[in-house]
Design an enzyme around this catalytic site. Structure first.
Site, mmCIF file in Angstrom:
data_model
loop_
_atom_site.group_PDB
_atom_site.id
_atom_site.type_symbol
_atom_site.label_atom_id
_atom_site.label_comp_id
_atom_site.label_asym_id
_atom_site.label_seq_id
_atom_site.Cartn_x
_atom_site.Cartn_y
_atom_site.Cartn_z
ATOM 1 N N PHE A 1 56.199 6.981 0.928
ATOM 2 C CA PHE A 1 57.542 6.956 1.526
ATOM 3 C C PHE A 1 57.683 5.899 2.603
ATOM 4 O O PHE A 1 58.791 5.498 2.941
ATOM 5 C CB PHE A 1 57.871 8.343 2.129
ATOM 6 C CG PHE A 1 57.238 8.575 3.479
ATOM 7 C CD1 PHE A 1 57.830 8.086 4.636
ATOM 8 C CD2 PHE A 1 56.035 9.262 3.606
ATOM 9 C CE1 PHE A 1 57.242 8.279 5.878
ATOM 10 C CE2 PHE A 1 55.442 9.457 4.839
ATOM 11 C CZ PHE A 1 56.049 8.962 5.982
ATOM 12 N N LYS B 1 56.953 4.621 -9.913
ATOM 13 C CA LYS B 1 57.242 5.999 -9.484
ATOM 14 C C LYS B 1 57.248 5.959 -7.957
ATOM 15 O O LYS B 1 56.217 6.075 -7.297
ATOM 16 C CB LYS B 1 56.161 6.945 -10.002
ATOM 17 C CG LYS B 1 56.585 8.385 -10.190
ATOM 18 C CD LYS B 1 57.114 9.077 -8.960
ATOM 19 C CE LYS B 1 56.074 9.494 -7.971
ATOM 20 N NZ LYS B 1 56.645 9.968 -6.688
ATOM 21 N N GLU C 1 59.575 10.339 -3.670
ATOM 22 C CA GLU C 1 60.788 11.133 -3.884
ATOM 23 C C GLU C 1 61.578 11.308 -2.583
ATOM 24 O O GLU C 1 62.711 11.768 -2.603
ATOM 25 C CB GLU C 1 60.423 12.494 -4.486
ATOM 26 C CG GLU C 1 59.578 13.415 -3.603
ATOM 27 C CD GLU C 1 58.070 13.111 -3.654
ATOM 28 O OE1 GLU C 1 57.686 11.945 -3.883
ATOM 29 O OE2 GLU C 1 57.282 14.058 -3.443
ATOM 30 N N SER D 1 48.337 8.699 0.566
ATOM 31 C CA SER D 1 47.341 9.334 1.437
ATOM 32 C C SER D 1 45.970 9.404 0.730
ATOM 33 O O SER D 1 45.893 9.364 -0.505
ATOM 34 C CB SER D 1 47.814 10.740 1.816
ATOM 35 O OG SER D 1 48.035 11.488 0.645
ATOM 36 N N CYS E 1 50.701 2.489 7.579
ATOM 37 C CA CYS E 1 49.278 2.641 7.294
ATOM 38 C C CYS E 1 48.449 1.689 8.148
ATOM 39 O O CYS E 1 47.255 1.856 8.273
ATOM 40 C CB CYS E 1 48.995 2.356 5.831
ATOM 41 S SG CYS E 1 49.449 0.687 5.393
HETATM 42 P P1 NAD Z 1 51.445 10.770 -0.417
HETATM 43 O O1 NAD Z 1 50.031 10.585 -0.781
HETATM 44 O O2 NAD Z 1 51.935 12.122 -0.048
HETATM 45 O O3 NAD Z 1 52.402 10.281 -1.619
HETATM 46 C C1 NAD Z 1 52.224 9.030 -2.240
HETATM 47 C C2 NAD Z 1 52.740 9.110 -3.664
HETATM 48 O O4 NAD Z 1 51.990 10.094 -4.381
HETATM 49 C C3 NAD Z 1 54.207 9.539 -3.766
HETATM 50 O O5 NAD Z 1 54.826 8.805 -4.777
HETATM 51 C C4 NAD Z 1 54.125 11.017 -4.118
HETATM 52 O O6 NAD Z 1 55.221 11.461 -4.882
HETATM 53 C C5 NAD Z 1 52.840 11.093 -4.925
HETATM 54 N N1 NAD Z 1 52.166 12.385 -4.763
HETATM 55 C C6 NAD Z 1 52.228 13.231 -3.727
HETATM 56 N N2 NAD Z 1 51.446 14.307 -3.946
HETATM 57 C C7 NAD Z 1 50.867 14.135 -5.151
HETATM 58 C C8 NAD Z 1 49.947 14.899 -5.929
HETATM 59 N N3 NAD Z 1 49.471 16.061 -5.498
HETATM 60 N N4 NAD Z 1 49.556 14.402 -7.124
HETATM 61 C C9 NAD Z 1 50.033 13.241 -7.562
HETATM 62 N N5 NAD Z 1 50.912 12.463 -6.865
HETATM 63 C C10 NAD Z 1 51.319 12.905 -5.670
HETATM 64 O O7 NAD Z 1 51.751 9.727 0.763
HETATM 65 P P2 NAD Z 1 53.073 9.587 1.632
HETATM 66 O O8 NAD Z 1 53.169 10.733 2.567
HETATM 67 O O9 NAD Z 1 54.240 9.267 0.775
HETATM 68 O O10 NAD Z 1 52.737 8.238 2.435
HETATM 69 C C11 NAD Z 1 51.977 8.221 3.601
HETATM 70 C C12 NAD Z 1 50.519 7.956 3.326
HETATM 71 O O11 NAD Z 1 50.383 6.737 2.635
HETATM 72 C C13 NAD Z 1 49.690 7.805 4.572
HETATM 73 O O12 NAD Z 1 48.465 8.454 4.378
HETATM 74 C C14 NAD Z 1 49.484 6.313 4.700
HETATM 75 O O13 NAD Z 1 48.346 5.904 5.417
HETATM 76 C C15 NAD Z 1 49.390 5.929 3.284
HETATM 77 N N6 NAD Z 1 49.657 4.522 3.082
HETATM 78 C C16 NAD Z 1 48.604 3.698 2.838
HETATM 79 C C17 NAD Z 1 48.818 2.344 2.694
HETATM 80 C C18 NAD Z 1 47.677 1.416 2.434
HETATM 81 O O14 NAD Z 1 47.941 0.277 2.130
HETATM 82 N N7 NAD Z 1 46.450 1.830 2.516
HETATM 83 C C19 NAD Z 1 50.112 1.825 2.779
HETATM 84 C C20 NAD Z 1 51.169 2.695 3.006
HETATM 85 C C21 NAD Z 1 50.933 4.050 3.159
#
Ligand code: NAD
Length: 506
Positions: free
Chosen positions: A158, A182, A185, A235, A290
């Site tokens: 997000f 994808k 959401e 994450s 991040c």
């Molecule tokens: P998230 O992991 O909750 O979600 C990321 C994506 O995975 C979304 O599209 C979500 O719909 C999907 N998702 C969520 N739960 C899932 C599951 N159980 N199974 C499969 N798919 C699932 O992350 P977020 O809260 O949207 O974003 C924040 C996180 O992203 C932080 O941890 C941040 O550090 C990380 N991030 C990392 C980078 C990087 O380059 N390393 C960059 C941006 C964000």
């Protein structure tokens, strides 16, 4: 839906398949909020297996002719897309602010960083040039080519709803793949904005598709045999699961995870620069980056001189709705996330850290239901505390005081995450030593958020990245293409009886 993305125009948000909004019936929906108001503004369709199947079928068909389209024609479309994004930058930034909450200037900055990767992808013909060796054996030549993988997918978080997808799809598409995105959401509209501008730029239908949803959509993507590769950013627990699940199913996977980025400040640092940097990198985008700095490691007596400077800046920081010109820090993305971050502040207090700035009382007139939290600053944090060990992803900065450079280095290297790190010092030798010794993927020297420019690649080490390839840059090109080496022998007419009239030489 139009790219202007206003609340009334958004209404219902659905998938984008085959160059147009998807019109099938939807079994599950999610709510999309304006975080500054704390109210839902739209509902977004959640894809199931059948929708993903349809997207893959359409993408597979489209990719065949897209890969045959000349590099010149593909690049021209990417240039046209770049021009449209540049022209509509402000509109796209507003879409981001309405759903994510970040202040408008930050949203424009996000689009600008994404544009850099689109511009990089415009140079793709140069980047996929192969090598050629003449006469490796008598009359035999060898050469290498790079070809697209087919249909590839991106699953994005997000916190950068425009930039992170742009780390992926420009390179993948310019290289001749079809792409299925994808997005998160929580803020799904930026992806549709891009889809519509791609259509305007002349991208053939089916080359860029968007399916919305949650775990069900992601699982369908991972299970689909028609998808060759998956780029994931999110994450760490999900990144690890995506990597394990995706590779088990034979896919190429790069999965970028979470972070706990440290900023080490040595006693000789420029403290005004360090204070500005700590505030910018700790609280920009409300700490939801991040590459945000979440731990300040002060060496020797630095904290006593640095913290008053940081506190002075925090007290002047303007928290407010992202669309208001004076706001510097917007709300958190959802009510649940706000509750989670506040619970970490409570844990920090209970574990004995000193909360020297407390943002919990922040309220914004006219936006009382918004998901706002002011800046929080903890001093005297120790590595056993959850505010140190966990990624909080909010406006909470923890100060760990250490006596020596070696202790600071040891602390950083012992951390499970290894996305970004920064050192602030005026000693070039110390900075160079740190750059060599630190076990982190992206290092800043007097730069708090060292996000590489588009022609380098982005990625951390350890629990911040699963897979071999960093994202965008040359590694992005490698990820979305595969190499082939051709060894060829063309019979020389001189070896045959027929004389084709070639000039005869010896
Ligand atoms: P998230 O992991 O909750 O979600 C990321 C994506 O995975 C979304 O599209 C979500 O719909 C999907 N998702 C969520 N739960 C899932 C599951 N159980 N199974 C499969 N798919 C699932 O992350 P977020 O809260 O949207 O974003 C924040 C996180 O992203 C932080 O941890 C941040 O550090 C990380 N991030 C990392 C980078 C990087 O380059 N390393 C960059 C941006 C964000």
């Amino acid at each position: 839906m139009t790219p202007s993305g206003t609340q009334t125009q958004l209404g219902t948000i659905t998938h984008w398949i085959g160059g147009k909004p998807w019109e099938g019936s939807v079994a599950r929906w999610g709510d999309v909020y304006d975080p500054a108001l704390g109210e839902p503004t739209a509902r977004v369709a959640f894809a199931d297996h059948a929708v993903v199947d349809e997207a893959v079928a359409v993408a597979t068909q489209a990719q065949k002719s897209w890969a045959r389209t000349s590099l010149a024609a593909r690049t021209r479309i990417m240039f046209a897309f770049r021009e449209l994004i540049e022209r509509r930058k402000r509109d796209l930034a507003e879409v981001l602010t309405r759903e994510h909450g970040k202040v408008l200037s930050d949203a424009v900055g996000e689009v600008n960083r994404g544009l850099e990767v689109i511009e990089f992808a415009c140079g793709l013909p140069h980047l996929i040039k192969g090598e050629f060796s003449e006469n490796v054996s008598t009359d035999v030549d060898s050469y290498s080519i790079r070809q697209p993988l087919g249909v590839v997918a991106g699953i994005t978080p997000f916190n950068f709803p425009a930039m992170v997808p742009m780390w992926m799809f420009p390179i993948a598409i310019a290289a001749g793949n079809a792409f299925i995105l994808k997005p998160s959401e929580k803020d799904p509209s930026a992806s549709l904005f891009c889809a519509q501008l791609f259509a305007e730029a002349g991208l053939p239908p089916g080359v860029f598709n968007v399916v919305h949803g949650d775990k069900a959509a992601v699982d369908a993507i991972l299970a689909h045999p028609g998808i060759q590769a998956v780029s994931f950013v999110g994450s760490t627990p999900i990144a690890r699961a995506i990597y394990e699940n995706g590779t088990r199913q034979g896919k190429r996977v790069q999965a970028l995870g979470g972070a706990k980025n440290h900023m080490v400040v040595l006693p000789d640092a420029d403290l005004e620069l360090a204070a500005d940097s700590a505030v910018n990198a700790g609280y920009g985008s409300t700490g939801q980056r991040c590459m945000a700095i979440s731990v300040l490691v002060t060496v020797g007596d630095t904290a006593d001189r640095l913290l008053p400077r940081i506190q002075d800046r925090l007290r002047r920081l303007k928290v407010g709705p992202g669309l208001e010109a004076t706001a510097e820090m917007g709300p958190l993305v959802t009510k649940d996330h706000l509750a989670r971050v506040v619970s970490y502040v409570e844990q920090g207090e209970k574990s004995g850290a000193s909360l020297i700035e407390d943002g919990r009382r922040t309220t914004i007139a006219g936006h009382e239901r918004g998901f706002f939290l002011g800046p929080c600053l903890f001093d005297k944090v120790t590595p056993d505390m959850s505010i140190y060990s966990d990624e909080i992803f909010g406006p909470v900065l923890s100060v760990v005081r250490v006596e020596t450079y070696d202790e600071a280095l040891q602390l950083v290297n012992a951390n499970a995450y290894a996305n970004g790190v920064a050192i602030f010092t005026n000693d070039g030798g110390a900075a160079r030593r740190f750059q060599n010794e630190v076990q982190v993927g992206m290092v800043g020297i007097n730069v708090p958020i060292p996000v590489p420019v588009a022609y380098y690649s982005f990625g951390g080490w350890k629990s911040s990245l699963f897979g071999d390839a960093h994202i965008y840059g040359r590694e992005g090109v490698q990820f979305y293409t595969r190499g082939k080496v051709v060894t060829s022998r063309w019979p020389d007419p001189r070896h045959r009886g027929v004389n084709l009239g070639f000039p005869q030489t010896h």
